[in-house]
Design an enzyme around this catalytic site. Structure first.
Site, PDB file in Angstrom:
ATOM      1  N   TYR A 110      -1.547  -0.800  10.324  1.00 24.53           N
ATOM      2  CA  TYR A 110      -1.633  -1.044   8.880  1.00 24.53           C
ATOM      3  C   TYR A 110      -0.412  -0.481   8.171  1.00 24.53           C
ATOM      4  O   TYR A 110       0.217  -1.154   7.352  1.00 24.53           O
ATOM      5  CB  TYR A 110      -2.917  -0.416   8.338  1.00 24.53           C
ATOM      6  CG  TYR A 110      -3.139  -0.631   6.860  1.00 24.53           C
ATOM      7  CD1 TYR A 110      -3.546  -1.863   6.379  1.00 24.53           C
ATOM      8  CD2 TYR A 110      -2.944   0.408   5.946  1.00 24.53           C
ATOM      9  CE1 TYR A 110      -3.761  -2.070   5.025  1.00 24.53           C
ATOM     10  CE2 TYR A 110      -3.148   0.215   4.598  1.00 24.53           C
ATOM     11  CZ  TYR A 110      -3.553  -1.029   4.133  1.00 24.53           C
ATOM     12  OH  TYR A 110      -3.753  -1.229   2.779  1.00 24.53           O
ATOM     13  N   SER A 168       0.855  -1.185   0.000  1.00 27.62           N
ATOM     14  CA  SER A 168       0.000   0.000   0.000  1.00 27.62           C
ATOM     15  C   SER A 168       0.888   1.231   0.000  1.00 27.62           C
ATOM     16  O   SER A 168       2.032   1.183   0.482  1.00 27.62           O
ATOM     17  CB  SER A 168      -0.900   0.027   1.241  1.00 27.62           C
ATOM     18  OG  SER A 168      -1.541   1.277   1.386  1.00 27.62           O
TER      19      SER A 168
END
Length: 263
Positions: free
Chosen positions: A166, A150
């Site tokens: 995350y 990501s």
């Protein structure tokens, strides 16, 4: 004679295992691989979602099947690998996409939530890559592993995001990709990562709660969120012979967000 572009991107005769493949980015990547000729094994936690996704792929003429498994659980990962190899034969392409996020200020982030994110986003990638490579790719001296990271793994939290676990996990995925590529290159295995930006998926829910989709789009130079086609090209490049000399790399598919953030 060099192969044509069409030949290089053709995945006929190949088998791909895609985790987190019942919807969103995983399903989009599975569609790309299937449209190029690969047989697809989809996995996620919920059988009902998988049945629907596989029906969608089959309606498009793609040879697709499914196995329900939780990639945060070691026993499920081993079962997924074993059953996939038993039902499909050797796996040529592994897409590690199953993931979790959690929104909370760093000072109040629950430890259980941190462990949940790390177990799925990092440990799960490692265990499944290990199982598939050891029993299929390394003996045949070839394969492709695509890790979904990501842009959150490229820098600190932008905007109002509070997703410390995350971000940390996706940064780990990038170095996991580089380290694995360095170690397994001798076996002819290419390992690369994709860093999606803001797409209309469940994983962006944490941010959408504080920013509208329109406002999110204004942060990208291209002034839009990712759609249901934007990962297809890079997925096919990494998976096919067209990308046979690319390993240990990542590419942001984010409308330019990481460029202006300095990622």
């Amino acid at each position: 004679m060099a192969r044509t572009v069409q030949q290089l991107f053709d995945l006929s005769g190949k088998t791909a295992l895609v985790t987190g493949g019942s919807r969103g980015l995983g399903l989009q990547m599975a569609q790309a691989l299937g449209e190029a000729g690969a047989r697809i094994m989809l996995s996620s936690r919920k059988a009902e979602d998988l049945e629907q996704a596989v029906a969608e792929l089959q309606a498009a003429g793609i040879d697709a099947r499914w196995i329900a498994a939780d990639c945060a659980r070691e026993d499920d990962i081993q079962r997924l690998a074993s059953e996939t190899l038993q039902r499909m034969g050797d796996v040529d392409i592994l897409v590690n996409n199953a993931g979790a996020t959690w929104g909370a200020p760093a000072e109040d982030h629950p430890l259980a939530a941190w462990d949940k994110v790390m177990n799925l986003n990092v440990r799960g990638y490692f265990l499944l890559s290990q199982a598939i490579a050891k029993h299929s790719m390394i003996p045949r001296r070839g394969g492709r592993i695509i890790n979904v990271a990501s842009i959150a793994g490229l820098a600190g939290n932008p905007f109002e995001m509070k997703t410390i676990a995350y971000n940390t996990s996706k940064g780990a995925v990038l170095n996991f990709t580089r380290a694995l590529a360095g170690e397994w290159g001798v076996y002819g295995i290419c390992v690369n990562a994709i860093c999606p930006g803001f797409f209309k998926t469940k994983m962006t829910t944490v941010l959408i709660e504080t920013l509208s989709e329109e406002k999110m789009a204004t942060h990208a130079p291209l002034r839009r969120l990712g759609d249901d086609e934007d990962l297809k090209g890079i997925t096919l490049l990494y998976a096919s012979e067209a990308g046979k000399h690319i390993t240990g790399q990542w590419l942001a598919v984010d409308g330019g967000v990481s460029a202006i953030l300095g990622g």
